[in-house]
Design an enzyme around this catalytic site. Structure first.
Site, mmCIF file in Angstrom:
data_model
loop_
_atom_site.group_PDB
_atom_site.id
_atom_site.type_symbol
_atom_site.label_atom_id
_atom_site.label_comp_id
_atom_site.label_asym_id
_atom_site.label_seq_id
_atom_site.Cartn_x
_atom_site.Cartn_y
_atom_site.Cartn_z
ATOM 1 N N ARG A 35 0.818 -1.219 0.000
ATOM 2 C CA ARG A 35 0.000 0.000 0.000
ATOM 3 C C ARG A 35 0.849 1.266 0.000
ATOM 4 N NH1 ARG A 35 -3.130 -3.587 3.381
ATOM 5 N NH2 ARG A 35 -1.865 -2.777 5.070
ATOM 6 N N GLU A 56 6.441 -10.203 14.740
ATOM 7 C CA GLU A 56 5.955 -10.715 16.020
ATOM 8 C C GLU A 56 6.130 -12.231 16.088
ATOM 9 O OE1 GLU A 56 1.927 -10.544 18.781
ATOM 10 O OE2 GLU A 56 1.992 -9.477 16.876
#
Length: 171
Positions: free
Chosen positions: A59, A96
Site C-alpha cells: 500500500r 511478532e
C-alpha cells in the site's frame, strides 16, 4: 482530519481475532478524501529538496506514487524478495511471529539523494526500520518517513532509527 479518520473503516477480528484492522481502501476509493490526504502529506515537502519517494510494498506504493507525482520526483520501490528484476540488497527483520525480508535495487539512489519513505500505516515499526536500513545502505538520506496513519498504542515510532516521522492520522 476527523473527516479523513471517519472514512477509514474498522474491520474487527481481521486478520485474526482481537485485532481491529484499519481498512484504508474506503479512503482510497473516495476521490475527495484521497486527494485531500495526498495534498496534506505532500504539502510538508514542498520547497524541500526531495529526490525520490520510497514506496513500501504494497500500500506504500499507492501513497508513494501519488506523492512522487505531486512533488515531481520519481519513486523507488521496496519489495518482497524476487519481485525486483535487477541486482538487489536485502534486509531480513523480525516480526511478532517469525521474520520477513525486503529488497531494494542496489543502484536505487545517487549518493546523497534525499528521500521520503512512504507507507500507509505505522504499526510496530519493524518494516520501516528495515526500509530505513536499506535506504541508508544505498547511500541516500531519509528526510522523513510519512504515513497516512499510525497506531500509537503499538509504539512503532520508538523502533525507528530516526526521529523524523510524520503520521497524518493517529489512532
Amino acid at each position: 482530519m476527523e473527516d479523513l479518520r471517519n472514512v477509514i473503516r474498522d474491520i474487527p477480528d481481521f486478520p485474526k481475532k482481537g485485532i481491529v484492522f484499519k481498512d484504508i481502501t474506503t479512503l482510497l476509493a473516495d476521490a475527495k478524501s484521497f486527494h485531500r490526504m495526498v495534498d496534506l502529506i505532500a504539502h510538508r515537502y514542498i520547497g524541500q529538496k526531495i529526490d525520490q519517494i520510497v514506496g513500501v510494498e504494497a500500500r506504500g506504493f499507492i501513497l508513494g506514487a501519488a506523492l512522487a507525482y505531486k512533488l515531481g520526483t520519481g519513486i523507488t520501490l521496496v519489495r518482497k524478495p524476487g519481485k525486483l528484476p535487477y541486482k538487489t540488497i536485502q534486509k531480513t527483520y523480525q516480526l511478532e511471529y517469525g521474520t520477513d525480508t525486503l529488497e531494494i535495487h542496489s543502484d536505487a539512489f545517487k549518493p546523497g539523494d534525499r528521500v521520503v519513505v512512504a507507507d500507509d500505516l505505522l504499526a510496530t515499526g519493524g518494516t520501516v526500520a528495515a526500509v530505513a536500513e536499506l535506504v541508508k545502505e544505498c547511500g541516500a538520506e531519509i528526510v522523513e518517513c510519512a504515513f497516512l496513519a499510525e497506531l500509537e498504542f503499538l509504539k512503532g515510532r520508538e523502533r525507528l532509527p530516526l526521529d523524523r516521522v510524520f503520521s497524518l492520522l493517529k489512532f
